[in-house]
Design an enzyme around this catalytic site. Structure first.
Site, PDB file in Angstrom:
ATOM      1  N   ASP A  31       0.802  -1.224   0.000  1.00  0.00           N
ATOM      2  CA  ASP A  31       0.000   0.000   0.000  1.00  0.00           C
ATOM      3  C   ASP A  31       0.835   1.274   0.000  1.00  0.00           C
ATOM      4  OD1 ASP A  31      -2.514  -1.235  -0.108  1.00  0.00           O
ATOM      5  OD2 ASP A  31      -2.538  -1.580   2.050  1.00  0.00           O
ATOM      6  N   ASP A  86      -7.002  -4.337  -5.013  1.00  0.00           N
ATOM      7  CA  ASP A  86      -6.579  -3.093  -4.357  1.00  0.00           C
ATOM      8  C   ASP A  86      -5.242  -2.582  -4.886  1.00  0.00           C
ATOM      9  OD1 ASP A  86      -7.995  -5.071  -2.788  1.00  0.00           O
ATOM     10  OD2 ASP A  86      -7.813  -3.816  -1.019  1.00  0.00           O
TER      11      ASP A  86
END
Length: 392
Positions: A112, A167
């Site tokens: 991330d 994601d």
């Protein structure tokens, strides 16, 4: 029998007009309320970067599921306030929180990096290009690119080298940035490779998405689909769908590759076709008995993604279709059924969001990315209005 994504359309009849509950804030009121909520948080808990609320109060503990990934969203909201208000106090806070995140540029324990650095250092650099910000983004992009599993052509998750999520499409943008800022075609190739692998294995023919794909790390062979947050491996988790719309739009912005634009549109069309008219989906469209009628963070992401997608289209009719849908979501989220302006003591901005339904985390609460993408969508819509676009 194989599960059909056309078998269920939950929530079409229930809560069909949540935007009619209470009042609807105008854009100025919504921005003012968001500033108040963020100011309260960073004043009462300086330096804290929470992920979700519990009973409306920010949980000031480490993320119990994933390596902490939400600090960029809180910081990104400060940058939006700094840009819109030109208030030196917001600029000071945005810079301070960005600096707190700078060490994450070398964090090899998470997929991330883009979520952490794009809303913080990326927004800082976009407003004020400077060598330091450029270097942070280049290092962050190189760190993210280091997650490439070459046999399968994908960027791995923190879960396992054989795993990738939908994601991750939200984290390729920082690799594209790093490639451009450092004139490194290999970085660009890595980002494009992951996008094409995602198109092939995590996008279905009807435009819906898998949450997770597993590969043999030695051969690159696709093994199976899975989910951590959706109903089933073969169902469609709504936040993942919103990540796909946004992520492939970003990939198109960096590459001009029309296959990326087509993928973003197919993902957007699936979202529109399976969501009630108010624009807020449940956690998973295929769940026959969803625990909650709404996953508002998916809607906030989708609103920002639809507005960005509209900006990529030359056809006025096509652009208007996605822009109008993004504005429709914003109208719903600005109603006090969702925005917490009339909910005393609630510390987040947007209610009825969910972090991790399976793990019982942040269910029917506020989540930091839901607040951030709501604010980003507001900012995008307001900017289009200032440029002569549709009135909002």
């Amino acid at each position: 029998m194989a599960f059909s994504h056309r078998d269920h359309h939950p929530q079409r009849s229930a809560a069909s007009h949540p935007e009619d509950v209470g009042r609807t804030l105008d854009f100025g009121e919504a921005f003012a309320f968001a500033q108040q909520q963020v100011r309260n948080l960073i004043t009462k808990a300086p330096g804290q970067m929470p992920t979700y609320t519990e009973h409306g109060t920010w949980a000031l503990t480490d993320d119990p599921w994933a390596p902490t990934w939400s600090g960029g969203f809180l910081t990104g909201m400060m940058w939006i306030f700094a840009d819109r208000t030109q208030d030196p106090w917001w600029r000071q806070q945005a810079e301070r929180y960005s600096e707190l995140l700078e060490p994450r540029k070398a964090d090899t324990g998470t997929h991330d990096i883009g979520f952490v650095l794009e809303p913080s250092w990326g927004r800082w650099y976009d407003l004020d290009p400077n060598p330091r910000g450029r270097d942070v983004l280049i290092e962050g992009g190189r760190t993210m690119a280091g997650r490439l599993e070459a046999p399968g052509g994908y960027l791995s998750t923190w879960v396992d080298p054989g795993s990738t999520f939908i994601d991750v499409m939200m984290n390729v943008g920082i690799i594209f940035r790093a490639a451009a800022y450092s004139d490194d075609p290999e970085l660009h190739k890595i980002a494009v490779t992951h996008c094409h692998t995602t198109r092939r294995y995590l996008m279905r023919g009807d435009g819906s998405t898998l949450h997770e794909a597993w590969f043999d790390t030695a051969t690159g062979e696709f093994l199976r689909s899975a989910t951590h947050q959706g109903w089933r491996a073969d169902s469609t988790w709504s936040r993942g769908q919103a990540w796909a719309i946004y992520g492939f739009t970003t990939a198109y912005e960096h590459t001009g590759d029309h296959s990326m634009l087509d993928t973003a549109r197919r993902a957007a069309d699936y979202y529109i076709g399976h969501t009630p008219d108010h624009g807020v989906p449940p956690n998973d469209w295929n769940d026959p008995s969803p625990a909650q009628p709404f996953e508002a963070s998916a809607a906030a992401i989708a609103a920002a993604a639809m507005l960005r997608l509209a900006g990529c289209l030359s056809s006025t009719a096509d652009a208007d279709r996605y822009r109008d849908y993004g504005l429709r979501i914003l109208t719903t989220l600005r109603s006090t059924e969702f925005i917490a302006a009339d909910t005393p003591g609630w510390q987040g901005i947007i209610r009825h969001a969910t972090y991790h339904q399976r793990n019982g985390l942040g269910i029917d609460e506020s989540v930091m990315w839901g607040d951030y993408y709501f604010l980003e969508a507001l900012d995008l819509a307001a900017g289009q209005t200032r440029q002569g676009g549709p009135q909002v």
